[in-house]
Design an enzyme around this catalytic site. Structure first.
Site, mmCIF file in Angstrom:
data_model
loop_
_atom_site.group_PDB
_atom_site.id
_atom_site.type_symbol
_atom_site.label_atom_id
_atom_site.label_comp_id
_atom_site.label_asym_id
_atom_site.label_seq_id
_atom_site.Cartn_x
_atom_site.Cartn_y
_atom_site.Cartn_z
ATOM 1 N N ARG A 1 11.293 -7.387 4.845
ATOM 2 C CA ARG A 1 11.363 -5.977 5.258
ATOM 3 C C ARG A 1 11.992 -5.832 6.653
ATOM 4 O O ARG A 1 12.714 -4.873 6.918
ATOM 5 C CB ARG A 1 9.957 -5.354 5.241
ATOM 6 C CG ARG A 1 9.995 -3.856 5.401
ATOM 7 C CD ARG A 1 8.724 -3.191 4.955
ATOM 8 N NE ARG A 1 7.644 -3.409 5.893
ATOM 9 C CZ ARG A 1 6.449 -2.833 5.806
ATOM 10 N NH1 ARG A 1 6.174 -2.034 4.793
ATOM 11 N NH2 ARG A 1 5.524 -3.055 6.692
ATOM 12 N N ARG B 1 -9.420 2.208 9.501
ATOM 13 C CA ARG B 1 -9.095 0.815 9.773
ATOM 14 C C ARG B 1 -10.184 0.121 10.588
ATOM 15 O O ARG B 1 -10.069 -1.076 10.856
ATOM 16 C CB ARG B 1 -7.797 0.745 10.575
ATOM 17 C CG ARG B 1 -6.551 0.454 9.750
ATOM 18 C CD ARG B 1 -5.388 0.596 10.688
ATOM 19 N NE ARG B 1 -4.242 -0.204 10.356
ATOM 20 C CZ ARG B 1 -3.163 0.259 9.731
ATOM 21 N NH1 ARG B 1 -3.129 1.481 9.266
ATOM 22 N NH2 ARG B 1 -2.110 -0.521 9.561
ATOM 23 N N ARG C 1 12.088 -2.583 10.836
ATOM 24 C CA ARG C 1 10.858 -2.062 11.463
ATOM 25 C C ARG C 1 10.437 -3.022 12.564
ATOM 26 O O ARG C 1 10.228 -4.207 12.320
ATOM 27 C CB ARG C 1 9.741 -1.962 10.400
ATOM 28 C CG ARG C 1 9.252 -0.557 10.190
ATOM 29 C CD ARG C 1 8.183 -0.495 9.142
ATOM 30 N NE ARG C 1 6.859 -0.805 9.662
ATOM 31 C CZ ARG C 1 5.743 -0.515 9.006
ATOM 32 N NH1 ARG C 1 5.789 0.070 7.834
ATOM 33 N NH2 ARG C 1 4.567 -0.827 9.518
ATOM 34 N N LYS D 1 0.817 -1.224 0.000
ATOM 35 C CA LYS D 1 0.000 0.000 0.000
ATOM 36 C C LYS D 1 0.847 1.270 0.000
ATOM 37 O O LYS D 1 0.575 2.202 -0.749
ATOM 38 C CB LYS D 1 -0.886 0.065 1.255
ATOM 39 C CG LYS D 1 -2.130 -0.741 1.214
ATOM 40 C CD LYS D 1 -3.123 -0.305 2.277
ATOM 41 C CE LYS D 1 -2.568 -0.024 3.671
ATOM 42 N NZ LYS D 1 -2.017 -1.150 4.398
ATOM 43 N N ARG E 1 -0.772 -8.209 13.436
ATOM 44 C CA ARG E 1 -1.272 -7.124 12.575
ATOM 45 C C ARG E 1 -2.212 -7.674 11.512
ATOM 46 O O ARG E 1 -3.235 -7.070 11.181
ATOM 47 C CB ARG E 1 -0.105 -6.379 11.923
ATOM 48 C CG ARG E 1 0.723 -5.602 12.933
ATOM 49 C CD ARG E 1 1.999 -5.067 12.333
ATOM 50 N NE ARG E 1 1.762 -3.954 11.440
ATOM 51 C CZ ARG E 1 2.458 -3.708 10.338
ATOM 52 N NH1 ARG E 1 3.431 -4.505 9.973
ATOM 53 N NH2 ARG E 1 2.173 -2.671 9.603
HETATM 54 P P1 AMP Z 1 0.868 1.091 8.920
HETATM 55 O O1 AMP Z 1 2.176 1.673 8.541
HETATM 56 O O2 AMP Z 1 -0.291 1.707 8.191
HETATM 57 O O3 AMP Z 1 0.840 -0.408 8.829
HETATM 58 O O4 AMP Z 1 0.635 1.452 10.460
HETATM 59 C C1 AMP Z 1 1.532 1.047 11.461
HETATM 60 C C2 AMP Z 1 0.843 0.997 12.818
HETATM 61 O O5 AMP Z 1 0.327 2.289 13.137
HETATM 62 C C3 AMP Z 1 -0.375 0.084 12.871
HETATM 63 O O6 AMP Z 1 -0.013 -1.257 13.118
HETATM 64 C C4 AMP Z 1 -1.137 0.694 14.047
HETATM 65 O O7 AMP Z 1 -0.563 0.367 15.273
HETATM 66 C C5 AMP Z 1 -0.916 2.176 13.811
HETATM 67 N N1 AMP Z 1 -1.957 2.766 12.936
HETATM 68 C C6 AMP Z 1 -1.781 3.304 11.691
HETATM 69 N N2 AMP Z 1 -2.949 3.736 11.194
HETATM 70 C C7 AMP Z 1 -3.885 3.466 12.133
HETATM 71 C C8 AMP Z 1 -5.294 3.650 12.199
HETATM 72 N N3 AMP Z 1 -5.978 4.186 11.174
HETATM 73 N N4 AMP Z 1 -5.928 3.227 13.326
HETATM 74 C C9 AMP Z 1 -5.257 2.682 14.349
HETATM 75 N N5 AMP Z 1 -3.955 2.473 14.346
HETATM 76 C C10 AMP Z 1 -3.250 2.855 13.251
#
Ligand code: AMP
Length: 200
Positions: A138, A99, A144, A24, A155
């Site tokens: 990754r 989300r 990360r 994404k 996740r």
């Molecule tokens: P991502 O890079 O989008 O996978 O986000 C990394 C982490 O940030 C996720 O695993 C959540 O802990 C937090 N996070 C990002 N976006 C959201 C969201 N819309 N709602 C809740 N937690 C979020």
């Protein structure tokens, strides 16, 4: 760009959905650059807050490290503020938000307040084994902390449980375009662009 064309020269408002490691982030940045709109990644915003050691960062770090979701209330504040910034006046692409169903409802309110419609919901999906292989790669390359295998599994579970139901929610509104994420980066980019342009 069916939705955008019906509103004159207004640029599109796009939500990107998909499990962790579907690609994404990369695709969101490419598409946003092509369309001349900001790619707004809530994950990047939160990681920046953690890196800065801000109060927000301190509040969310342990939740993120565990692969869980930050609270809907906190996310509503973050996204509402971000979408009021100047660069988000004419079109945006949201990567990683909403989300959960309450987050989708918050977005309805933000859009209504600005008299805007969502134009596209792009769903980039991949089989779970591909997602896990990519995460392992990754973790080795970027370090990360939430790419640790146990966290990746969590996740993915959280995504399938809380976020995947949004696909049906948006399908009922006729907004969802599905894209196969198990292709090369360039092939996915082409499919993404075709989806937004309405030729798929
Ligand atoms: P991502 O890079 O989008 O996978 O986000 C990394 C982490 O940030 C996720 O695993 C959540 O802990 C937090 N996070 C990002 N976006 C959201 C969201 N819309 N709602 C809740 N937690 C979020």
């Amino acid at each position: 760009m069916a939705g955008a064309e019906t509103r004159g020269d207004t640029k599109p408002h796009i939500v990107f959905l998909g499990p962790p490691n579907a690609g994404k982030g990369t695709q969101a940045m490419r598409l946003a650059a092509t369309l001349g709109i900001p790619a707004i990644s809530t994950g990047d915003m939160l990681r920046a807050a953690v890196a800065q050691g801000s109060e927000l960062g301190q509040r969310v770090q342990s939740v993120m490290d565990a692969g869980q979701l930050v609270s809907d209330e906190l996310m509503a504040e973050l996204v509402t503020d971000r979408l009021q910034q100047d660069d988000a006046r004419d079109g945006w692409l949201l990567d990683g938000y909403p989300r959960t169903r309450p987050q989708a409802e918050t977005l309805v309110g933000i859009l209504a307040d600005a008299s805007l419609d969502l134009d596209h919901v792009l769903l980039l999906d991949c089989p779970d084994d591909v997602l896990k292989d990519r995460a392992a790669k990754r973790a080795r390359e970027q370090g990360r902390t939430d790419d640790d295998p146990a966290v990746v599994a969590e996740r993915l579970r959280v995504y399938r449980e809380q976020t995947a139901p949004l696909v049906e929610y948006y399908e009922a509104q006729g907004l969802v375009r599905r894209i196969d994420g198990d292709q090369s980066i360039d092939e996915v980019s082409e499919a993404v662009l075709a989806a937004v342009r309405g030729d798929s």
